[in-house]
Design an enzyme around this catalytic site. Structure first.
Site, PDB file in Angstrom:
ATOM      1  N   ASP A 103      -4.837  -0.764  15.460  1.00 56.50           N
ATOM      2  CA  ASP A 103      -5.525  -1.455  16.539  1.00 56.50           C
ATOM      3  C   ASP A 103      -5.164  -2.947  16.627  1.00 56.50           C
ATOM      4  OD1 ASP A 103      -8.011  -1.296  18.353  1.00 56.50           O
ATOM      5  OD2 ASP A 103      -8.490  -2.928  16.972  1.00 56.50           O
ATOM      6  N   ASP A 127      -6.645   5.432  10.286  1.00 58.33           N
ATOM      7  CA  ASP A 127      -7.979   5.448  10.902  1.00 58.33           C
ATOM      8  C   ASP A 127      -8.091   6.352  12.132  1.00 58.33           C
ATOM      9  OD1 ASP A 127      -8.651   3.569   8.989  1.00 58.33           O
ATOM     10  OD2 ASP A 127      -8.309   1.863  10.314  1.00 58.33           O
ATOM     11  N   ASP A 129      -7.749   5.509  15.185  1.00 62.23           N
ATOM     12  CA  ASP A 129      -8.660   4.843  16.127  1.00 62.23           C
ATOM     13  C   ASP A 129      -7.963   4.188  17.314  1.00 62.23           C
ATOM     14  OD1 ASP A 129      -7.400   2.867  14.695  1.00 62.23           O
ATOM     15  OD2 ASP A 129      -9.195   1.724  14.228  1.00 62.23           O
ATOM     16  N   ARG A 171     -12.418   2.379   9.032  1.00 60.98           N
ATOM     17  CA  ARG A 171     -12.918   1.145   9.654  1.00 60.98           C
ATOM     18  C   ARG A 171     -14.103   1.494  10.546  1.00 60.98           C
ATOM     19  NH1 ARG A 171      -8.845  -3.520  11.799  1.00 60.98           N
ATOM     20  NH2 ARG A 171      -7.914  -3.312   9.760  1.00 60.98           N
TER      21      ARG A 171
END
Ligand code: ADP
Ligand code: F6P
Length: 319
Positions: A103, A127, A129, A171
Site C-alpha cells: 500500500d 497483507d 490489502d 496491518r
C-alpha cells in the site's frame, strides 16, 4: 521502451524475487535494458541503481525476501524526495519504473505518476490489502506459514485443554486471519472488518467446552489489538487456561509457495507486456483469475475488501 527499472519497497514478501525475475527476463526478451534499484525509494533517491543481466536473477525464484533489498523511507512522501527520485531515473535514462510493494509503496508510485513519470505497481505484500486485486504476491505463502503454526499450536492446545490466542499480521487487513483461520480450523476469527463482543467470544468458548471440546484456537488479526490484551479481556469472563502467541515476522519469510511464484511470474510478465505496448501509470492485479490493470490515479478511490464469506462460513464450522 528502451530501459526499465525495478525496485522492491516496504515490507518484504515471499515471491518478490520471482516477480523481479519475471520483469527482468520478460523485458530482456524484448531487448529492453533492465536496471535494479536497491533499497526501495531510499536507493532511488540515493542513485543506488545498477544494470541487471539475465544471470542477475538466476537462482532466486525459490528464495524469500528480496535480492534488491527493501526499506521504509518516509522522506519519499515529500515532493522533494519524489523529484530527486525522478532526477535519478532520468540520469540513468530509465523510461519506466516497476515498483513491487504494498500500500505505502503504491502511494510512492502514484506520486511519481502524478509528476508525469511512468510507474507501474506490482502488488507485493503478505497483507493482501491492495485495491483491485484478489491476491497479492506473498499472501499465499504467509497463509501457509500461519496454517503450519496453527497446526503445531493445536497439538499443545489439545494436550493441555487450553485456549490459544494466535496473533497474525496483516496491518489493518484481516485477510491472513480469515484465510489461515479457516484453513487452520480456528474456533474464532477476529478481524478489524467485523466488530466483536469479547463476552460473546467467552460464551462461545464455554459452549464449546460444554459440548466436549476443551481446547480453543482464536486467530486474531493484529489490526484489532495485541494478543495479550485480547487474552486479558477474555480472562475476565472465565478461566480458559489461555495463552497468547504472536507469530510475527516468521510470516514474512520463507520460500514462496508455488502459487505465489506463478502469480509473480504472470504479473511480472504482464507488466512488461503492457509497458511494451506503451501503457503506464498503472497497477497490476488479478481479479476472478484474470490479470487486470487499473490506472494508478484511480486505485485509491476503492478500498480492498477481504472475502468476508470466509468469516460467515467459519461461524458454522467451529464444532
Ligand atoms: P508497504 O509498501 O509494504 O505498504 P510502507 O507503508 O512502509 O510499506 O511503504 C513503503 C515506502 O513507500 C515508504 O517507506 C515510503 O518510502 C513510500 N511511501 C509510503 N507512503 C507514501 C506516500 N504517501 N507518498 C509517497 N511515498 C510513500
Ligand atoms: O506490511 C507487511 C507487514 O509485515 C505487516 O503485516 C506488519 O504490520 C508490518 O509489515 C510490520 O512491519 P515491520 O517489519 O516494519 O515491523
Amino acid at each position: 521502451m528502451k530501459k526499465i527499472g525495478i525496485m522492491t519497497s516496504g515490507g518484504d514478501a515471499p515471491g518478490m524475487n520471482a516477480a523481479i525475475r519475471a520483469v527482468a527476463r520478460r523485458a530482456m526478451s524484448f531487448g529492453i535494458e533492465v536496471y535494479g534499484i536497491n533499497y526501495g525509494y531510499a536507493g532511488l533517491v540515493a542513485g543506488d541503481i545498477f544494470k541487471m543481466e539475465r544471470s542477475s536473477v538466476g537462482d532466486i525464484i525459490n528464495r524469500g525476501g528480496t535480492i534488491l533489498y527493501s526499506a521504509r523511507y518516509p522522506e519519499f512522501a515529500q515532493e522533494e524526495g519524489q523529484l530527486k527520485g525522478i532526477e535519478q531515473l532520468k540520469k540513468f535514462g530509465i523510461d519506466a519504473l516497476v515498483v513491487i510493494g504494498g500500500d505505502g509503496s503504491y502511494h510512492g508510485a502514484l506520486r511519481l505518476t502524478e509528476h508525469g513519470y511512468n510507474a507501474v505497481g506490482l502488488p507485493g505484500t503478505i497483507d493482501n490489502d491492495i485495491p483491485y486485486t484478489d491476491f497479492t504476491i506473498g499472501f499465499d505463502t504467509a497463509v501457509n506459514t500461519v496454517v503450519e503454526s496453527i497446526d503445531k499450536i493445536r497439538d499443545t492446545a489439545a494436550s493441555h485443554e487450553r485456549t490459544f490466542v494466535i496473533e497474525v499480521m496483516g496491518r489493518g487487513a484481516g485477510d491472513i486471519a480469515l484465510w489461515a483461520g479457516v484453513a487452520g480450523g480456528a474456533d474464532e476469527i477476529i478481524v478489524p472488518e467485523r466488530p466483536f463482543d469479547i463476552q460473546q467470544v467467552a460464551k462461545n468458548i464455554q459452549n464449546l467446552r460444554a459440548r466436549g471440546k476443551k481446547h480453543t484456537i482464536v486467530v486474531l488479526a493484529e489490526g484489532v489489538m495485541h494478543a495479550n490484551e485480547f487474552m486479558d479481556q477474555l480472562k475476565q469472563y472465565g478461566d480458559f487456561d489461555a495463552r497468547s502467541t504472536v507469530l510475527g515476522h516468521v510470516q514474512r519469510g520463507g520460500s514462496p509457495s508455488g502459487r505465489d511464484r506463478v502469480l509473480a511470474s504472470k504479473m511480472g510478465a504482464y507488466a512488461v507486456d503492457l509497458l511494451n505496448e506503451g501503457k503506464g501509470g498503472i497497477a497490476i492485479g488479478i481479479e476472478n483469475n484474470q490479470l487486470t490493470y487499473h490506472n494508478m490515479t484511480d486505485l485509491f478511490s476503492s478500498k480492498h475488501q477481504p472475502d468476508m464469506e470466509l468469516y460467515d462460513i467459519n461461524k458454522t464450522l467451529a464444532k
